[in-house]
Design a protein around this motif. Structure first.
Motif, PDB file in Angstrom:
ATOM      1  N   LYS A 194       0.835  -1.210   0.000  1.00 61.12           N
ATOM      2  CA  LYS A 194       0.000   0.000   0.000  1.00 61.12           C
ATOM      3  C   LYS A 194       0.868   1.257   0.000  1.00 61.12           C
ATOM      4  N   GLU A 195       1.991   1.219   0.715  1.00 60.24           N
ATOM      5  CA  GLU A 195       2.922   2.359   0.713  1.00 60.24           C
ATOM      6  C   GLU A 195       3.472   2.594  -0.692  1.00 60.24           C
ATOM      7  N   MET A 196       3.785   1.513  -1.399  1.00 51.82           N
ATOM      8  CA  MET A 196       4.301   1.623  -2.764  1.00 51.82           C
ATOM      9  C   MET A 196       3.215   2.131  -3.714  1.00 51.82           C
ATOM     10  N   MET A 197       1.981   1.707  -3.509  1.00 51.66           N
ATOM     11  CA  MET A 197       0.863   2.188  -4.328  1.00 51.66           C
ATOM     12  C   MET A 197       0.636   3.684  -4.107  1.00 51.66           C
ATOM     13  N   ALA A 198       0.784   4.120  -2.849  1.00 49.01           N
ATOM     14  CA  ALA A 198       0.645   5.554  -2.543  1.00 49.01           C
ATOM     15  C   ALA A 198       1.737   6.351  -3.249  1.00 49.01           C
ATOM     16  N   GLY A 199       2.970   5.833  -3.221  1.00 47.89           N
ATOM     17  CA  GLY A 199       4.085   6.478  -3.923  1.00 47.89           C
ATOM     18  C   GLY A 199       3.844   6.535  -5.423  1.00 47.89           C
ATOM     19  N   CYS A 200       3.300   5.453  -5.979  1.00 47.57           N
ATOM     20  CA  CYS A 200       2.982   5.392  -7.411  1.00 47.57           C
ATOM     21  C   CYS A 200       1.963   6.467  -7.774  1.00 47.57           C
ATOM     22  N   GLY A 201       0.954   6.627  -6.944  1.00 49.83           N
ATOM     23  CA  GLY A 201      -0.063   7.661  -7.176  1.00 49.83           C
ATOM     24  C   GLY A 201       0.533   9.053  -7.127  1.00 49.83           C
ATOM     25  N   ALA A 202       1.425   9.282  -6.157  1.00 48.52           N
ATOM     26  CA  ALA A 202       2.068  10.595  -6.017  1.00 48.52           C
ATOM     27  C   ALA A 202       2.935  10.919  -7.226  1.00 48.52           C
ATOM     28  N   GLY A 203       3.719   9.938  -7.681  1.00 46.26           N
ATOM     29  CA  GLY A 203       4.586  10.138  -8.842  1.00 46.26           C
ATOM     30  C   GLY A 203       3.809  10.408 -10.108  1.00 46.26           C
ATOM     31  N   THR A 204       2.663   9.742 -10.251  1.00 46.51           N
ATOM     32  CA  THR A 204       1.822   9.939 -11.434  1.00 46.51           C
ATOM     33  C   THR A 204       1.201  11.337 -11.435  1.00 46.51           C
ATOM     34  N   CYS A 205       0.745  11.797 -10.265  1.00 46.48           N
ATOM     35  CA  CYS A 205       0.112  13.115 -10.167  1.00 46.48           C
ATOM     36  C   CYS A 205       1.091  14.250 -10.473  1.00 46.48           C
ATOM     37  N   GLN A 206       2.328  14.116 -10.023  1.00 50.35           N
ATOM     38  CA  GLN A 206       3.269  15.243 -10.112  1.00 50.35           C
ATOM     39  C   GLN A 206       3.721  15.564 -11.534  1.00 50.35           C
ATOM     40  N   VAL A 207       3.662  14.579 -12.465  1.00 43.07           N
ATOM     41  CA  VAL A 207       4.193  14.825 -13.812  1.00 43.07           C
ATOM     42  C   VAL A 207       3.411  15.887 -14.575  1.00 43.07           C
ATOM     43  N   ILE A 208       2.203  16.216 -14.103  1.00 42.07           N
ATOM     44  CA  ILE A 208       1.415  17.293 -14.720  1.00 42.07           C
ATOM     45  C   ILE A 208       2.219  18.589 -14.700  1.00 42.07           C
ATOM     46  N   VAL A 209       2.941  18.815 -13.601  1.00 39.21           N
ATOM     47  CA  VAL A 209       3.753  20.021 -13.446  1.00 39.21           C
ATOM     48  C   VAL A 209       5.209  19.745 -13.792  1.00 39.21           C
ATOM     49  N   THR A 210       5.708  18.558 -13.429  1.00 38.94           N
ATOM     50  CA  THR A 210       7.126  18.247 -13.600  1.00 38.94           C
ATOM     51  C   THR A 210       7.583  18.307 -15.051  1.00 38.94           C
ATOM     52  N   THR A 211       6.790  17.753 -15.978  1.00 38.47           N
ATOM     53  CA  THR A 211       7.240  17.646 -17.373  1.00 38.47           C
ATOM     54  C   THR A 211       7.512  19.008 -18.015  1.00 38.47           C
ATOM     55  N   PRO A 212       6.560  19.963 -17.994  1.00 33.16           N
ATOM     56  CA  PRO A 212       6.885  21.277 -18.577  1.00 33.16           C
ATOM     57  C   PRO A 212       7.990  22.006 -17.822  1.00 33.16           C
ATOM     58  N   MET A 213       8.039  21.830 -16.486  1.00 30.68           N
ATOM     59  CA  MET A 213       9.088  22.471 -15.693  1.00 30.68           C
ATOM     60  C   MET A 213      10.465  21.982 -16.115  1.00 30.68           C
ATOM     61  N   GLU A 214      10.611  20.659 -16.233  1.00 29.86           N
ATOM     62  CA  GLU A 214      11.889  20.070 -16.620  1.00 29.86           C
ATOM     63  C   GLU A 214      12.234  20.415 -18.063  1.00 29.86           C
ATOM     64  N   MET A 215      11.231  20.451 -18.915  1.00 32.25           N
ATOM     65  CA  MET A 215      11.442  20.774 -20.332  1.00 32.25           C
ATOM     66  C   MET A 215      12.085  22.146 -20.479  1.00 32.25           C
ATOM     67  N   LEU A 216      11.532  23.147 -19.813  1.00 30.41           N
ATOM     68  CA  LEU A 216      12.051  24.516 -19.894  1.00 30.41           C
ATOM     69  C   LEU A 216      13.381  24.647 -19.163  1.00 30.41           C
ATOM     70  N   LYS A 217      13.479  24.032 -17.989  1.00 26.40           N
ATOM     71  CA  LYS A 217      14.703  24.131 -17.183  1.00 26.40           C
ATOM     72  C   LYS A 217      15.901  23.553 -17.929  1.00 26.40           C
ATOM     73  N   ILE A 218      15.708  22.418 -18.571  1.00 27.46           N
ATOM     74  CA  ILE A 218      16.806  21.754 -19.282  1.00 27.46           C
ATOM     75  C   ILE A 218      17.319  22.623 -20.434  1.00 27.46           C
ATOM     76  N   GLN A 219      16.396  23.271 -21.182  1.00 32.16           N
ATOM     77  CA  GLN A 219      16.842  24.139 -22.284  1.00 32.16           C
ATOM     78  C   GLN A 219      17.706  25.276 -21.760  1.00 32.16           C
ATOM     79  N   LEU A 220      17.260  25.891 -20.653  1.00 35.17           N
ATOM     80  CA  LEU A 220      17.979  27.035 -20.092  1.00 35.17           C
ATOM     81  C   LEU A 220      19.314  26.606 -19.479  1.00 35.17           C
TER      82      LEU A 220
END
Length: 315
Positions: free
Chosen positions: A107-133
């Motif tokens: 259940k702890e691993m499932m909770a972590g999986c849910g958290a990781g899935t939710c965060q990519v909504i913000v993480t992907t564009p953030m990392e995309m722009l940060k990496i270019q700069l």
């Protein structure tokens, strides 16, 4: 002040804690994150930096002290919702799964999986722009110090700002342009959270005062650092792939990639398996204090303390 150890789930406080932790952590470790990105993007035949320290020294020489914080504005702007979503989502899922009884490792691993899935909504564009700069300085330095990697007739252009990059990506590719590398980001962040959150919780439990008492703040900090660095190194190969896929500008001798499998195949063929560990040391140094600080902010209950000053509604 240690009010975060409450039995119910208080989302606004969790969001504030995650945001504050992200801001403090990024400010402290951003230069190391920049070195990680530049080391990961180097390919055979265009190696400008030999190590993290060499990268930071050359960055200061060519771009000045603030060159180490290139792309920090994007990270500081978006890391608040990113960390807030990640940490609050994990707490939400843990709270939900614990309603039916004991919180098992699965259940702890499932909770972590849910958290990781939710965060990519913000993480992907953030990392995309940060990496270019972050990588713009490497490309510029490569032109000066390794002119053989630059095609003849190439005109040197000024490094774009985050807003210029965003407008350009949206104009050319729409919202999908900001989500380039989404698959690789999911492959990195979901396993990271599956490893990190259960490992932190169990390490932290070892230092608890009694059965129900909280662990001291220094135990939370050390547990966050150990769990963060372990998870960071474990998923570093996917982080290398993600960084390569999200980089838009390359030297003339550097490979381009059409997707995750194409990237894996070309890295293995041209650079060998060891290339997947590029920047692992830097990434561990970045993630360890980031999550150590996050857990201390949670322990101190900063969000709960801030919200305690708001007027309470009468029932």
């Amino acid at each position: 002040l240690s009010t975060c150890h409450i039995s119910y789930f208080f989302l606004p406080a969790k969001l504030i804690n995650g945001g504050i932790a992200g801001l403090i952590g990024v400010t402290c470790v951003f230069p190391i994150d920049l070195a990680k990105t530049r080391l990961q993007n180097q390919q055979n035949g265009s190696r400008l930096y030999t190590s993290m320290s060499d990268c930071l020294i050359k960055t200061i020489r060519s771009e000045g002290y603030f060159g180490m914080y290139r792309g920090a504005a994007v990270n500081l702007t978006l890391v608040t919702p990113e960390k807030a979503i990640k940490l609050a989502a994990n707490d939400f899922f843990r709270h939900h799964f614990s309603k039916d009884g004991k919180l098992t490792l699965l259940k702890e691993m499932m909770a972590g999986c849910g958290a990781g899935t939710c965060q990519v909504i913000v993480t992907t564009p953030m990392e995309m722009l940060k990496i270019q700069l972050q990588d713009a300085g490497r490309i510029a330095a490569q032109r000066k110090l390794m002119p053989e990697t630059v095609p003849a007739g190439t005109v040197e252009t000024k490094s774009p700002t985050a807003m210029q990059l965003t407008r350009e990506l949206l104009r050319e590719k729409g919202i999908a342009g900001l989500y380039k590398g989404l698959g690789a980001t999911l492959l990195r962040d979901v396993p990271f959270s599956i490893i990190y959150f259960p490992l932190f919780a169990n390490l932290n439990n070892l230092g608890k005062r009694g059965v129900d008492g909280p662990a001291p703040f220094y135990v939370s900090f050390i547990s966050g650092c150990l769990a963060g660095s372990t998870a960071a190194v474990a998923v570093n190969p996917v982080d290398v792939i993600k960084t390569r896929l999200q980089s838009l500008n390359r030297g003339s001798t550097e490979d381009t990639y059409s997707g995750v499998t194409d990237c894996i195949r070309k890295i293995l063929r041209n650079e060998g398996p060891s290339a997947f560990l590029k920047g692992a040391y830097c990434r561990a140094l970045v993630i360890a204090p980031l999550f150590g600080i996050a857990q201390v902010v949670y322990f101190l209950g900063v969000g709960e303390f801030i919200l305690s000053f708001l007027p309470k509604k009468d029932n």
